[in-house]
Each structure stands twice: as structure tokens, then as C-alpha cells.
Design a protein around this motif. Sequence first.
Motif, PDB file in Angstrom:
ATOM      1  N   VAL A  26      66.957  88.474  36.322  1.00 58.45           N
ATOM      2  CA  VAL A  26      67.471  87.729  37.514  1.00 58.45           C
ATOM      3  C   VAL A  26      66.421  86.617  37.903  1.00 58.45           C
ATOM      4  N   ARG A  27      65.029  86.917  37.824  1.00 57.85           N
ATOM      5  CA  ARG A  27      64.232  85.807  38.143  1.00 57.85           C
ATOM      6  C   ARG A  27      63.955  84.921  37.168  1.00 57.85           C
ATOM      7  N   ALA A  28      64.223  85.032  36.032  1.00 59.88           N
ATOM      8  CA  ALA A  28      63.999  84.118  34.921  1.00 59.88           C
ATOM      9  C   ALA A  28      65.258  83.063  34.809  1.00 59.88           C
ATOM     10  N   THR A  29      66.432  83.670  34.998  1.00 66.55           N
ATOM     11  CA  THR A  29      67.671  83.028  35.076  1.00 66.55           C
ATOM     12  C   THR A  29      67.905  82.245  36.305  1.00 66.55           C
ATOM     13  N   GLU A  30      67.460  82.668  37.401  1.00 62.75           N
ATOM     14  CA  GLU A  30      67.548  81.760  38.814  1.00 62.75           C
ATOM     15  C   GLU A  30      66.520  80.767  38.631  1.00 62.75           C
ATOM     16  N   GLU A  31      65.265  80.836  38.035  1.00 59.68           N
ATOM     17  CA  GLU A  31      64.634  79.663  38.095  1.00 59.68           C
ATOM     18  C   GLU A  31      64.946  78.584  37.222  1.00 59.68           C
ATOM     19  N   MET A  32      65.575  79.005  35.944  1.00 63.21           N
ATOM     20  CA  MET A  32      66.309  78.180  35.037  1.00 63.21           C
ATOM     21  C   MET A  32      67.473  77.388  35.682  1.00 63.21           C
ATOM     22  N   LEU A  33      68.168  78.246  36.347  1.00 61.08           N
ATOM     23  CA  LEU A  33      69.504  77.418  36.840  1.00 61.08           C
ATOM     24  C   LEU A  33      68.990  76.415  38.086  1.00 61.08           C
ATOM     25  N   ARG A  34      67.679  76.801  38.808  1.00 62.06           N
ATOM     26  CA  ARG A  34      67.779  75.816  39.600  1.00 62.06           C
ATOM     27  C   ARG A  34      66.867  74.565  39.349  1.00 62.06           C
ATOM     28  N   THR A  35      66.578  74.658  37.975  1.00 64.30           N
ATOM     29  CA  THR A  35      65.819  73.409  37.508  1.00 64.30           C
ATOM     30  C   THR A  35      66.950  72.634  36.572  1.00 64.30           C
ATOM     31  N   VAL A  36      68.275  72.944  36.891  1.00 60.18           N
ATOM     32  CA  VAL A  36      69.278  72.218  36.331  1.00 60.18           C
ATOM     33  C   VAL A  36      69.503  70.985  37.315  1.00 60.18           C
ATOM     34  N   PRO A  37      69.541  69.738  37.201  1.00 59.37           N
ATOM     35  CA  PRO A  37      69.906  68.696  38.238  1.00 59.37           C
ATOM     36  C   PRO A  37      71.128  68.885  38.925  1.00 59.37           C
ATOM     37  N   MET A  38      71.170  68.604  40.233  1.00 60.46           N
ATOM     38  CA  MET A  38      72.228  68.571  41.132  1.00 60.46           C
ATOM     39  C   MET A  38      73.448  67.539  40.626  1.00 60.46           C
ATOM     40  N   ASP A  39      72.690  66.508  40.151  1.00 62.27           N
ATOM     41  CA  ASP A  39      73.608  65.402  39.871  1.00 62.27           C
ATOM     42  C   ASP A  39      74.559  65.619  38.625  1.00 62.27           C
ATOM     43  N   LEU A  40      74.360  66.779  37.836  1.00 63.27           N
ATOM     44  CA  LEU A  40      75.115  67.123  36.745  1.00 63.27           C
ATOM     45  C   LEU A  40      76.350  68.066  37.295  1.00 63.27           C
ATOM     46  N   ARG A  41      75.812  68.746  38.241  1.00 64.39           N
ATOM     47  CA  ARG A  41      77.120  69.279  39.115  1.00 64.39           C
ATOM     48  C   ARG A  41      78.032  68.550  39.848  1.00 64.39           C
ATOM     49  N   GLU A  42      77.405  67.487  40.434  1.00 62.07           N
ATOM     50  CA  GLU A  42      78.188  66.681  41.182  1.00 62.07           C
ATOM     51  C   GLU A  42      78.905  65.707  40.279  1.00 62.07           C
ATOM     52  N   ALA A  43      78.550  65.401  39.215  1.00 64.21           N
ATOM     53  CA  ALA A  43      79.331  64.518  38.247  1.00 64.21           C
ATOM     54  C   ALA A  43      80.533  65.286  37.786  1.00 64.21           C
ATOM     55  N   SER A  44      80.211  66.470  37.390  1.00 65.60           N
ATOM     56  CA  SER A  44      81.153  67.556  36.993  1.00 65.60           C
ATOM     57  C   SER A  44      82.555  67.624  38.048  1.00 65.60           C
ATOM     58  N   TYR A  45      81.978  68.038  39.148  1.00 61.87           N
ATOM     59  CA  TYR A  45      82.929  67.863  40.560  1.00 61.87           C
ATOM     60  C   TYR A  45      83.701  66.730  40.595  1.00 61.87           C
ATOM     61  N   ALA A  46      82.951  65.523  40.482  1.00 64.70           N
ATOM     62  CA  ALA A  46      83.627  64.349  40.671  1.00 64.70           C
ATOM     63  C   ALA A  46      84.879  64.170  39.715  1.00 64.70           C
ATOM     64  N   LEU A  47      84.865  64.573  38.286  1.00 68.20           N
ATOM     65  CA  LEU A  47      85.730  64.372  37.333  1.00 68.20           C
ATOM     66  C   LEU A  47      87.021  65.682  37.636  1.00 68.20           C
ATOM     67  N   GLY A  48      86.779  66.268  38.578  1.00 65.67           N
ATOM     68  CA  GLY A  48      88.004  67.393  39.003  1.00 65.67           C
ATOM     69  C   GLY A  48      87.825  68.709  38.428  1.00 65.67           C
ATOM     70  N   VAL A  49      86.422  69.086  37.799  1.00 66.37           N
ATOM     71  CA  VAL A  49      86.064  70.343  37.107  1.00 66.37           C
ATOM     72  C   VAL A  49      85.823  71.335  38.305  1.00 66.37           C
ATOM     73  N   SER A  50      86.414  72.404  38.061  1.00 68.80           N
ATOM     74  CA  SER A  50      86.374  73.623  38.996  1.00 68.80           C
ATOM     75  C   SER A  50      84.818  74.021  39.018  1.00 68.80           C
ATOM     76  N   LYS A  51      84.405  74.697  39.812  1.00 69.57           N
ATOM     77  CA  LYS A  51      83.107  75.333  40.197  1.00 69.57           C
ATOM     78  C   LYS A  51      82.751  76.145  38.908  1.00 69.57           C
ATOM     79  N   TRP A  52      83.748  77.176  38.623  1.00 74.03           N
ATOM     80  CA  TRP A  52      83.141  78.192  37.501  1.00 74.03           C
ATOM     81  C   TRP A  52      83.220  77.327  36.080  1.00 74.03           C
ATOM     82  N   LYS A  53      84.243  76.481  36.148  1.00 73.52           N
ATOM     83  CA  LYS A  53      83.972  75.847  34.575  1.00 73.52           C
ATOM     84  C   LYS A  53      82.758  75.148  34.662  1.00 73.52           C
TER      85      LYS A  53
END
Length: 304
Positions: free
Chosen positions: A171-198
Motif C-alpha cells: 500500500v505504501r509503495a503503490t500510494e507513493e508511486m501513484l502520487r508521483t504521477v502528474p495530475m496533468d496526465l489525469r486531466e488530459a485524459s478526462y478532457a478527452l472523455g475517458v472515464s476515471k477507472w480507464k
Amino acid sequence: MTTLLDRPVKARGFAGVSLRRRMANHTATALVTLAMVIALVPLVRVLYAVVVKGFRAVTASGWWTHSQAEMTAFVPGGGAYHAIVGTVLQGLACAAIAIPVGIFVAIYLVEYGGGTRLAKLTTFVVDVLTGLPSIVAALFIYALWVATLGLQRSGFAVSLSLVLLMVPVIVRATEEMLRTVPMDLREASYALGVSKWKTIVRIVMPTGLSGILTGILLALARVMGETAPLLVLVGYSQAMNFNLFSGFMGSLPGMMYDQTSAGAGANPVPTDRLWGAALTLIALIGILNVGARLVARVFAQRKI
């Protein structure tokens, strides 16, 4: 008033840096290096002792292909095949449960939890489990699995106790790695209409996959060397047992404990087996650590 130590020194690579700062830098570097050497000395000494004393056992014929069935403490021979199989089976069963649970919990904390009460409670529980002694985890599973449910002691019960030790690390290792992923990547995916789980499956997880795999393999390497759950939840067997749900089962930590009880230190036969089992366990954990490094490097290169 400026002293000599504060005057800029135009040396190569230190142009404009005062002599005092250079001295402080060299002092700090020397202290850090000294601390590293002090920490490495006992580790290297232990590794050297295990290799020297266990090399004869692991290179003997039959060590990797035979068990200790029908062997006594006074007759040399046999091998650690039964213990290796038991350790690997218990580790795989533990990983099959702990890996998905740990990853899903980390995804919830980072992507969905926010500041909710459930997320705070989950974080608190993970923190408690991180410092949980292995004997406490073993006693908890014994109370639940044996005393309450009436099931027999087995290798699977050992795997359940190891899950409690492995999940918080994942949990700790995965949590830290997920937090290092830039939020811009998530927002760009959402902007293209991709759902959150995808977005999580196709963008977030692949980006941090190398670090996640490293954490998983290091967590598995840690739990494979635990001894307390073996003593509480399953008896040691010198014969082969591939059934996790029934009967006593051999393991490398259990083999070391058994050889100690058989007179290791006074009798050369169990002494050699003791050091051989220790070296075999270190070799397995070393293979997992090297595998973690290689996997992380491969995924890092793919990401680039």
C-alpha cells in the motif's frame, strides 16, 4: 567585516563559492560516507560469514533436489528441496492475496478517498499494520483460523499471517508511486472523455508500474524470511508436502530452527545444514531483489 573564509574562491567548479561553504560541503560528504561505511561493515561481515559457512552445504549433491526425509542429525546428506518448495508456496499464496488488496487500497486512498473518514481510517490501519510484529500477526490468525473456525494449522494459515505483514508495504509503495504521477496526465485524459477507472488503468498505473513492481517484490522478499508465523501456525516437516491446506510443511526459516534444536553449533551435521539453509534463503531473497531492479529498469525504459 569579511573574513578570509567568507571570500569567494575561484576554483574550478566552485567559482564564487566561499571557502567556508566548500569546507562544510566536504565535511558533510565525509560524514555521510563514514556513516555508510559503518552501516556496511556489519552487513558485509554477516554476508561473508553465511557464504563461507554455508557454501559447502549448498554445493553438496542433492541439496537442491532432495529433502531431509528419514535423515537424522548425525547422518550427513539430504537437501533443502522440501524447505525451498514450502517457502515458495507460502510466498506465492501470500502474494496472490496481498498484491490485489494492497494495490486496490492504494488506488482508493489516492484516487477516490480524498479526505473522507474512511480514507483516514484506512490510512490509520495501514500505519498500525506497518509496525505490527510478526508474532502478533501469527497469533491473530491462530485465534481466527484455528481457535475460532476450528481449522487445522497449515501452510495457508502462515500465508494469511504474512498477508498482514505484506499488505501495508505494498500500500505504501503503490500510494507513493501513484502520487508521483502528474495530475496533468489525469486531466488530459478526462478532457478527452475517458472515464476515471480507464484513466487509472491505462494512464496512471502504467506510469508508476516500475515502482509498484519494485515495492511488491521487496515486500515479498521481506515476508519470506519470517519465522514466528511458522512456529505458531504450522509444524515443520522434513518430508515433501505440496498441500498448503493440510499437514506440516517445511520452510527455510523452519529448517534453520529445526537444525538449531537438533544441536547446531555442537554437532557439525546440523550446523552445516543450518548455514546452508540460511545461505539458500539469502539467495532467494537476493534473486527477488535483483528481479525487482531489472523489472523496474525494463518498465522505466519502456516508459521513456
